[in-house]
Design an enzyme around this catalytic site. Structure first.
Site, PDB file in Angstrom:
ATOM      1  N   ASP A  93      -3.366  -3.627  -4.390  1.00 42.82           N
ATOM      2  CA  ASP A  93      -1.904  -3.685  -4.491  1.00 42.82           C
ATOM      3  C   ASP A  93      -1.438  -3.844  -5.927  1.00 42.82           C
ATOM      4  O   ASP A  93      -1.992  -4.662  -6.680  1.00 42.82           O
ATOM      5  CB  ASP A  93      -1.379  -4.906  -3.717  1.00 42.82           C
ATOM      6  N   GLU A 188       4.683  -1.273   7.802  1.00 40.08           N
ATOM      7  CA  GLU A 188       4.585  -2.671   8.222  1.00 40.08           C
ATOM      8  C   GLU A 188       5.787  -3.069   9.075  1.00 40.08           C
ATOM      9  O   GLU A 188       6.944  -2.881   8.663  1.00 40.08           O
ATOM     10  CB  GLU A 188       4.488  -3.583   6.978  1.00 40.08           C
TER      11      GLU A 188
HETATM   12  O1  KIV Z   1      -0.817  -7.557   0.864  1.00 42.91           O
HETATM   13  C1  KIV Z   1      -1.242  -7.197   1.962  1.00 42.91           C
HETATM   14  O2  KIV Z   1      -2.134  -7.812   2.565  1.00 42.91           O
HETATM   15  C2  KIV Z   1      -0.644  -6.009   2.564  1.00 42.91           C
HETATM   16  C3  KIV Z   1      -0.896  -5.781   4.024  1.00 42.91           C
HETATM   17  C4  KIV Z   1      -0.065  -6.719   4.800  1.00 42.91           C
HETATM   18  C5  KIV Z   1      -0.672  -4.377   4.407  1.00 42.91           C
HETATM   19  O3  KIV Z   1       0.052  -5.293   1.921  1.00 42.91           O
END
Ligand code: KIV
Length: 270
Positions: A93, A188
């Site tokens: 991310d 989500e």
């Molecule tokens: O940060 C995370 O774990 C996510 C998931 C909820 C998809 O983005």
């Protein structure tokens, strides 16, 4: 070296193989991981995608939201996870405010790719940013529906896209992300019917979390499905430890349940 990572004959999954799984109707299993030990275990069990999610801000660091997570934190955990995974596709991310301009996004995404990610994920319809990253050779996963990095704008962690206009906007944004070159999409907390329509219409794989059974794959926060951690397990998750002898079996049961369309059930969907 991690015991799982010492085997040498396993081939790493590519984005093309994930796309092929969608085409042949094979469900894609995914879980988050933040360290080498869980990464090795997920990989051993055969989980297809490991996501180094910025959920680590809540799960590992104990914050109330994902907002305090830095790009340095993400690079550190991505490096830890990358060390032990062999077959699984690895996504990391981009955390809050690390992609507010395309140039900033490219610099930060490069750091995550150099830490071992095969793709970066960012929240929202950041179409120009996605296009720019893809043009630089950085694979991108979009993330629509509930956007945890915008929690103070949304007000609470609630289902998105219930109203017709909101649903139409999510569909439109999903198309635009695909058009901009995104290779995957996470949806989500949206109604199962909406996720089904988007998964059917897009050519890229759609991975759901709280988005019903008809997505091309499923992702959960690992600590939620193992029933450990400081935050309350969301309704769309499931405690896989209840019927498992140990953690490895719980992860394997989840993987099999996704592959055999046994998870999520109606009670985990909206
Ligand atoms: O940060 C995370 O774990 C996510 C998931 C909820 C998809 O983005």
């Amino acid at each position: 070296m991690n015991q799982y990572a010492s085997e040498s004959n396993v081939k790493r999954l590519s984005i093309n193989q994930l796309a092929a799984m969608k085409l042949r109707g094979e469900k894609i299993s995914s879980l988050t991981a933040y360290d080498a030990s869980f990464s090795g275990l997920l990989d051993k069990v055969g989980v297809d995608i490991i996501l180094v999610g910025d959920s680590l801000g809540m799960i590992i660091q104990g914050h109330d939201t994902t907002l305090p997570v830095t790009i340095k934190d993400m690079a550190y955990h991505t490096r830890c996870v990358a060390k032990a995974r062999r077959r699984a596709f690895l996504i990391a991310d981009l955390p809050f405010m690390t992609y507010h301009t395309s140039i900033v996004a490219a610099k930060n995404a490069a750091g995550l790719m150099q830490a071992g990610a095969q793709m970066v994920k960012l929240e929202g319809a950041r179409i120009d940013c996605v296009k720019f990253l893809v043009d630089q050779g950085i694979p991108v996963c979009g993330h629509l529906g509930l956007l945890p990095q915008s929690i103070h704008q949304v007000g609470s962690y609630k289902v998105q896209g219930k109203e017709h206009t909101d649903a139409t906007k999510i569909i439109d944004n999903a198309y635009q992300l695909q058009q901009a070159g995104a290779g995957l999409l996470v949806l989500e907390c949206v109604p199962a019917e909406l996720a089904r329509e988007i998964s059917m219409q897009l050519s890229i794989p759609v991975i759901g979390i709280g988005a019903g059974i008809d997505c091309d794959g499923q992702v959960l926060v690992l600590y939620d499905m193992l029933n450990i951690g400081v935050i309350k397990r969301p309704r769309f998750s499931k405690n896989f430890m209840l019927e498992a002898a140990d953690i490895e079996q719980a992860i394997s049961d989840y993987h099999q349940a996704v592959k055999q369309l046994q998870f999520p059930a109606a009670e985990h969907s909206f």
